[in-house]
Design a protein around this motif. Structure first.
Motif, short mmCIF file in Angstrom:
data_model
loop_
_atom_site.label_atom_id
_atom_site.label_comp_id
_atom_site.label_asym_id
_atom_site.label_seq_id
_atom_site.Cartn_x
_atom_site.Cartn_y
_atom_site.Cartn_z
N THR A 1 0.35 -1.22 16.07
CA THR A 1 -0.70 -0.83 17.01
C THR A 1 -0.53 0.62 17.44
OG1 THR A 1 -0.89 -3.10 17.80
CG2 THR A 1 -1.75 -1.38 19.24
N ASP A 2 0.71 1.02 17.69
CA ASP A 2 1.00 2.39 18.05
C ASP A 2 0.57 3.35 16.94
OD1 ASP A 2 2.45 4.51 19.72
OD2 ASP A 2 3.56 4.63 17.84
N ALA A 3 0.84 2.98 15.69
CA ALA A 3 0.47 3.82 14.56
C ALA A 3 -1.04 3.96 14.46
CB ALA A 3 1.04 3.23 13.27
N MET A 4 -1.78 2.87 14.69
CA MET A 4 -3.24 2.95 14.63
C MET A 4 -3.79 3.86 15.73
SD MET A 4 -4.13 1.36 11.96
CE MET A 4 -2.59 2.09 11.35
N HIS A 5 -3.19 3.80 16.91
CA HIS A 5 -3.61 4.72 17.98
C HIS A 5 -3.39 6.17 17.56
CE1 HIS A 5 -3.86 6.71 21.89
NE2 HIS A 5 -2.74 7.31 21.54
N ARG A 6 -2.26 6.43 16.97
CA ARG A 6 -1.93 7.82 16.59
C ARG A 6 -2.82 8.32 15.46
NH1 ARG A 6 3.96 7.47 15.08
NH2 ARG A 6 3.84 9.76 14.89
N VAL A 7 -3.18 7.44 14.54
CA VAL A 7 -4.11 7.83 13.47
C VAL A 7 -5.49 8.11 14.04
CG1 VAL A 7 -5.35 7.02 11.43
CG2 VAL A 7 -2.88 6.64 11.62
N CYS A 8 -5.98 7.23 14.89
CA CYS A 8 -7.36 7.33 15.39
C CYS A 8 -7.54 8.39 16.47
CB CYS A 8 -7.82 5.97 15.93
SG CYS A 8 -8.04 4.70 14.66
N HIS A 9 -6.48 8.66 17.24
CA HIS A 9 -6.66 9.52 18.41
C HIS A 9 -5.73 10.73 18.47
CE1 HIS A 9 -9.38 6.52 20.04
NE2 HIS A 9 -8.48 5.59 19.74
N GLU A 10 -4.76 10.79 17.58
CA GLU A 10 -3.85 11.94 17.60
C GLU A 10 -3.79 12.65 16.26
OE1 GLU A 10 -0.03 10.69 19.07
OE2 GLU A 10 -0.85 9.89 20.94
N GLY A 11 -4.63 12.25 15.32
CA GLY A 11 -4.73 12.95 14.06
C GLY A 11 -3.62 12.67 13.06
N LEU A 12 -2.83 11.61 13.26
CA LEU A 12 -1.77 11.27 12.32
C LEU A 12 -2.38 10.84 10.99
CD1 LEU A 12 1.30 10.74 11.80
CD2 LEU A 12 0.88 8.39 12.61
N ASP A 13 -1.86 11.38 9.89
CA ASP A 13 -2.34 11.00 8.57
C ASP A 13 -1.94 9.56 8.27
OD1 ASP A 13 -1.60 10.84 5.40
OD2 ASP A 13 -3.33 12.14 5.77
N PRO A 14 -2.86 8.73 7.74
CA PRO A 14 -2.52 7.34 7.45
C PRO A 14 -1.30 7.19 6.53
CG PRO A 14 -4.88 7.61 7.37
CD PRO A 14 -4.30 8.99 7.52
N ARG A 15 -1.15 8.08 5.56
CA ARG A 15 0.01 7.97 4.67
C ARG A 15 1.31 8.25 5.44
NH1 ARG A 15 -1.29 7.24 -0.58
NH2 ARG A 15 -3.48 7.61 -1.11
N ARG A 16 1.25 9.19 6.34
CA ARG A 16 2.43 9.47 7.16
C ARG A 16 2.74 8.28 8.07
NH1 ARG A 16 7.27 11.61 7.32
NH2 ARG A 16 7.94 11.98 9.47
N ALA A 17 1.69 7.67 8.59
CA ALA A 17 1.89 6.48 9.43
C ALA A 17 2.58 5.38 8.65
CB ALA A 17 0.55 5.99 9.97
N GLY A 18 2.14 5.17 7.41
CA GLY A 18 2.76 4.15 6.57
C GLY A 18 4.22 4.45 6.29
N ALA A 19 4.52 5.72 6.01
CA ALA A 19 5.91 6.11 5.75
C ALA A 19 6.79 5.89 6.96
CB ALA A 19 5.96 7.57 5.31
N GLU A 20 6.27 6.17 8.15
CA GLU A 20 7.05 5.97 9.37
C GLU A 20 7.30 4.49 9.63
OE1 GLU A 20 5.31 7.93 12.69
OE2 GLU A 20 5.49 9.95 11.82
#
Length: 336
Positions: free
Chosen positions: A306-325
């Motif tokens: 859930t934290d990763a989805m927030h960061r992708v949608c609202h903080e500009g985190l790249d989805p691939r970077r989110a997956g790697a994290e």
């Protein structure tokens, strides 16, 4: 409790499909639509081409753009507006609600700012006791139900008699409703699954397959259970229609707005581009990921997906970077 006359406030895809369920169960149904032309199409043309093209609506289903007219004499009032606009809409309708009507919530989300579940918002604005509000959840993709494909749902209310009254009012040849008294679990399941569906859509957009989707669904379920049990839900609820059932349907179907929105993000689109492609509509999970994340943090619950989805949608985190994290997090026992 005899529920015969029912008002549905909201003429979107799920509100219209649920109104059809009620009408096909033999109830007299009035839908309130914000736009007069939509109300006229439902009332006179027995259809709602804006949301459910090609679906014929029953003759015992009518519509109006006048909320006062819609609510007169209603035995039950179904609130079918998006979660983040529920408070504003209900504030406008508050003085029109029949005092003895059963209030039914179709909204799935956690309110931004207050971090309240939808039944809590309804109770606060309407003055109705929380234990008298019925929550609808489950694998309920509107188009499939409108096409009369077999489906089930769960109706949650701590006042079991009210849940049974709505159960009788919705039971028909293609729609099978079950009752539950765990309102907290059913509402959190309905809200959290939208966030997990975003992640599954992103994975699909990046070209990942069934293993990744199954992993996201299962780990997302673990997050739902952690948050739910912390807030007093029954863990078994998440093994039912409001948990696994809704999660699987929303995460796997191309009819799921949240999954489709996530898929666009996985393809590299921005939230704004995905929103424009969806006709200006934002998937519920885009907003709910922030409120659910805040609710989890307030209660000390770990929800990394859930934290990763927030960061992708609202903080500009790249989805691939989110997956790697997510894959690089510290190893641990599955149930810790």
């Amino acid at each position: 409790m005899d529920v015969q006359r029912i008002t549905v406030l909201g003429a979107g895809s799920w509100g219209t499909a649920f109104a059809k369920v009620l009408a096909d169960a033999g109830r007299d149904v009035t839908v309130w639509a914000r736009r007069a032309e939509v109300a006229g199409e439902i009332r006179d043309g027995h259809g709602n081409g804006s949301y459910l093209p090609g679906v014929r609506l029953p003759d015992n289903l009518t519509a109006t753009a006048d909320p006062t007219q819609a609510l007169v004499g209603a035995d039950a009032v179904v609130l079918a507006v998006p979660s983040q606009s529920l408070r504003a809409n209900l504030t406008g309708w508050r003085g029109l609600l029949p005092s003895d009507a059963i209030l039914v919530s179709l909204a799935k989300g956690v309110e931004l700012g207050t971090l309240k579940r939808m039944s809590q918002v309804i109770a606060e604005i309407s003055g109705a006791p929380e234990d008298e509000i019925v929550v609808v959840s489950g694998p309920n993709l509107a188009r499939e139900i409108a096409q009369e494909q077999p489906a089930a749902a769960v109706l949650a209310c701590t006042d079991h008699e009210r849940a049974v009254a709505i159960q009788r009012a919705t039971s028909n040849a293609y729609f099978r409703p079950y009752t539950n008294t765990d309102v907290i679990g059913c509402e959190l399941g309905g809200a959290c699954k939208n966030v997990i569906a975003l992640s599954c859509g992103m994975a699909a957009g990046m070209g990942y397959g069934a293993n990744t989707t199954a992993t996201l669904i299962t780990r997302g379920l673990a997050e739902m259970v952690r948050l739910g049990t912390k807030l007093g839900a029954d863990p078994l609820t998440f093994a039912g229609l409001a948990g696994v059932g809704d999660l699987v349907a929303t995460c796997s179907s191309p009819l799921s707005r949240n999954r489709t929105f996530g898929e666009r993000l996985g393809h590299g689109e921005t939230v704004e581009q995905a929103q424009n492609a969806a006709g200006g509509q934002v998937a519920e999970g885009v907003m709910s990921c922030s409120s659910i994340r805040a609710l989890a943090q307030t209660n000390g619950v770990d929800m990394p997906l859930t934290d990763a989805m927030h960061r992708v949608c609202h903080e500009g985190l790249d989805p691939r970077r989110a997956g790697a994290e997510l894959l690089g997090r510290q190893n641990k026992h599955e149930w810790s």
